[in-house]
Design a protein around this motif. Structure first.
Motif, PDB file in Angstrom:
ATOM      1  N   LYS A 153       0.831  -1.198   0.000  1.00  0.00           N
ATOM      2  CA  LYS A 153       0.000   0.000   0.000  1.00  0.00           C
ATOM      3  C   LYS A 153       0.869   1.253   0.000  1.00  0.00           C
ATOM      4  O   LYS A 153       0.554   2.236  -0.665  1.00  0.00           O
ATOM      5  CB  LYS A 153      -0.909   0.006   1.227  1.00  0.00           C
ATOM      6  CG  LYS A 153      -1.706   1.284   1.386  1.00  0.00           C
ATOM      7  CD  LYS A 153      -2.446   1.338   2.691  1.00  0.00           C
ATOM      8  CE  LYS A 153      -3.140   2.681   2.863  1.00  0.00           C
ATOM      9  NZ  LYS A 153      -3.795   2.793   4.151  1.00  0.00           N
ATOM     10  N   ALA A 207       0.764  -6.442   5.091  1.00  0.00           N
ATOM     11  CA  ALA A 207       0.297  -5.554   6.159  1.00  0.00           C
ATOM     12  C   ALA A 207      -1.051  -4.975   5.744  1.00  0.00           C
ATOM     13  O   ALA A 207      -1.413  -4.976   4.565  1.00  0.00           O
ATOM     14  CB  ALA A 207       1.303  -4.429   6.380  1.00  0.00           C
ATOM     15  N   ALA A 208      -1.800  -4.471   6.709  1.00  0.00           N
ATOM     16  CA  ALA A 208      -3.105  -3.862   6.420  1.00  0.00           C
ATOM     17  C   ALA A 208      -2.962  -2.835   5.306  1.00  0.00           C
ATOM     18  O   ALA A 208      -2.038  -2.014   5.316  1.00  0.00           O
ATOM     19  CB  ALA A 208      -3.677  -3.223   7.672  1.00  0.00           C
ATOM     20  N   GLY A 209      -3.867  -2.918   4.331  1.00  0.00           N
ATOM     21  CA  GLY A 209      -3.843  -2.019   3.190  1.00  0.00           C
ATOM     22  C   GLY A 209      -3.156  -2.615   1.972  1.00  0.00           C
ATOM     23  O   GLY A 209      -3.332  -2.126   0.858  1.00  0.00           O
ATOM     24  N   LYS A 226      -6.610 -12.220   6.253  1.00  0.00           N
ATOM     25  CA  LYS A 226      -5.877 -11.331   7.159  1.00  0.00           C
ATOM     26  C   LYS A 226      -6.583  -9.987   7.172  1.00  0.00           C
ATOM     27  O   LYS A 226      -6.887  -9.419   6.105  1.00  0.00           O
ATOM     28  CB  LYS A 226      -4.430 -11.176   6.691  1.00  0.00           C
ATOM     29  CG  LYS A 226      -3.546 -10.438   7.670  1.00  0.00           C
ATOM     30  CD  LYS A 226      -2.088 -10.568   7.292  1.00  0.00           C
ATOM     31  CE  LYS A 226      -1.204  -9.963   8.360  1.00  0.00           C
ATOM     32  NZ  LYS A 226       0.226 -10.180   8.068  1.00  0.00           N
ATOM     33  N   ASP A 227      -6.856  -9.475   8.356  1.00  0.00           N
ATOM     34  CA  ASP A 227      -7.592  -8.231   8.510  1.00  0.00           C
ATOM     35  C   ASP A 227      -6.932  -7.100   7.730  1.00  0.00           C
ATOM     36  O   ASP A 227      -5.730  -6.849   7.876  1.00  0.00           O
ATOM     37  CB  ASP A 227      -7.690  -7.871   9.995  1.00  0.00           C
ATOM     38  CG  ASP A 227      -8.685  -6.755  10.252  1.00  0.00           C
ATOM     39  OD1 ASP A 227      -9.669  -6.638   9.502  1.00  0.00           O
ATOM     40  OD2 ASP A 227      -8.480  -5.999  11.216  1.00  0.00           O
ATOM     41  N   GLY A 228      -7.722  -6.445   6.887  1.00  0.00           N
ATOM     42  CA  GLY A 228      -7.245  -5.282   6.146  1.00  0.00           C
ATOM     43  C   GLY A 228      -6.472  -5.607   4.883  1.00  0.00           C
ATOM     44  O   GLY A 228      -6.033  -4.702   4.184  1.00  0.00           O
ATOM     45  N   VAL A 229      -6.286  -6.882   4.571  1.00  0.00           N
ATOM     46  CA  VAL A 229      -5.537  -7.278   3.378  1.00  0.00           C
ATOM     47  C   VAL A 229      -6.521  -7.854   2.358  1.00  0.00           C
ATOM     48  O   VAL A 229      -7.163  -8.869   2.617  1.00  0.00           O
ATOM     49  CB  VAL A 229      -4.438  -8.313   3.716  1.00  0.00           C
ATOM     50  CG1 VAL A 229      -3.727  -8.765   2.448  1.00  0.00           C
ATOM     51  CG2 VAL A 229      -3.445  -7.723   4.720  1.00  0.00           C
ATOM     52  N   ASP A 230      -6.653  -7.185   1.229  1.00  0.00           N
ATOM     53  CA  ASP A 230      -7.550  -7.647   0.173  1.00  0.00           C
ATOM     54  C   ASP A 230      -6.861  -8.711  -0.669  1.00  0.00           C
ATOM     55  O   ASP A 230      -5.631  -8.799  -0.708  1.00  0.00           O
ATOM     56  CB  ASP A 230      -7.981  -6.483  -0.716  1.00  0.00           C
ATOM     57  CG  ASP A 230      -8.873  -5.488   0.014  1.00  0.00           C
ATOM     58  OD1 ASP A 230      -9.463  -5.860   1.051  1.00  0.00           O
ATOM     59  OD2 ASP A 230      -8.994  -4.348  -0.459  1.00  0.00           O
ATOM     60  N   CYS A 284     -11.849 -10.312  10.726  1.00  0.00           N
ATOM     61  CA  CYS A 284     -11.181  -9.957   9.479  1.00  0.00           C
ATOM     62  C   CYS A 284     -12.144  -9.163   8.615  1.00  0.00           C
ATOM     63  O   CYS A 284     -13.259  -9.607   8.350  1.00  0.00           O
ATOM     64  CB  CYS A 284     -10.738 -11.229   8.757  1.00  0.00           C
ATOM     65  SG  CYS A 284      -9.924 -10.862   7.208  1.00  0.00           S
ATOM     66  N   CYS A 303     -12.109  -7.588   4.864  1.00  0.00           N
ATOM     67  CA  CYS A 303     -11.331  -7.546   3.627  1.00  0.00           C
ATOM     68  C   CYS A 303     -12.239  -7.764   2.427  1.00  0.00           C
ATOM     69  O   CYS A 303     -13.436  -7.991   2.575  1.00  0.00           O
ATOM     70  CB  CYS A 303     -10.220  -8.594   3.652  1.00  0.00           C
ATOM     71  SG  CYS A 303     -10.813 -10.283   3.641  1.00  0.00           S
TER      72      CYS A 303
END
Length: 117
Positions: free
Chosen positions: A10, A29-31, A47-51, A76, A78
């Motif tokens: 990100k 990582a998130a984003g 994983k939370d925040g990971v598309d 999670c 995403c």
């Protein structure tokens, strides 16, 4: 194949290549965005925040007695995008889900994905 999965950062936009989803997930990582670029026989733990993008025509299919995609009981949020196919080809007596979300706080959006059993 060394380019089965990528993580797009990100913050920098840099692509990093991995041989498995598990390795990409550990590094993300998130984003960030994980792209599945080849057929995989591997469980996808969100994983939370990971598309996630599953490249069109690629198949994610776990052949063991586990759900193919899970939140692992952890919150999670995403998105899953792409034209890929999510399958679960477990041949055991108890069929498993393609996607199993078990945490009440988990939320995800999927778009243009095909599910088969």
């Amino acid at each position: 194949m060394a380019t089965q999965v990528t993580v797009k950062s990100k913050t920098t936009g840099t692509l990093t290549f991995y041989t498995s989803y598990a390795n990409a997930r550990s590094a993300a990582a998130a984003g960030d965005v994980i792209q599945i670029r080849a057929d995989l026989d591997e469980q996808i733990i969100l994983k939370d925040g990971v598309d996630i993008i599953i490249t069109s025509g690629k198949i994610v299919d776990i052949k063991t007695s586990l759900p193919t995609i899970i939140d692992n009981g952890v919150k999670c949020i995403c998105n899953i995008f792409g034209g890929g196919i999510i399958k679960n080809s477990n041949t055991g007596t108890v069929k498993q889900e393609c996607i199993k979300i078990s945490n009440a706080l988990s939320k995800f959006i999927y778009n243009v994905i095909q599910f088969t059993d």
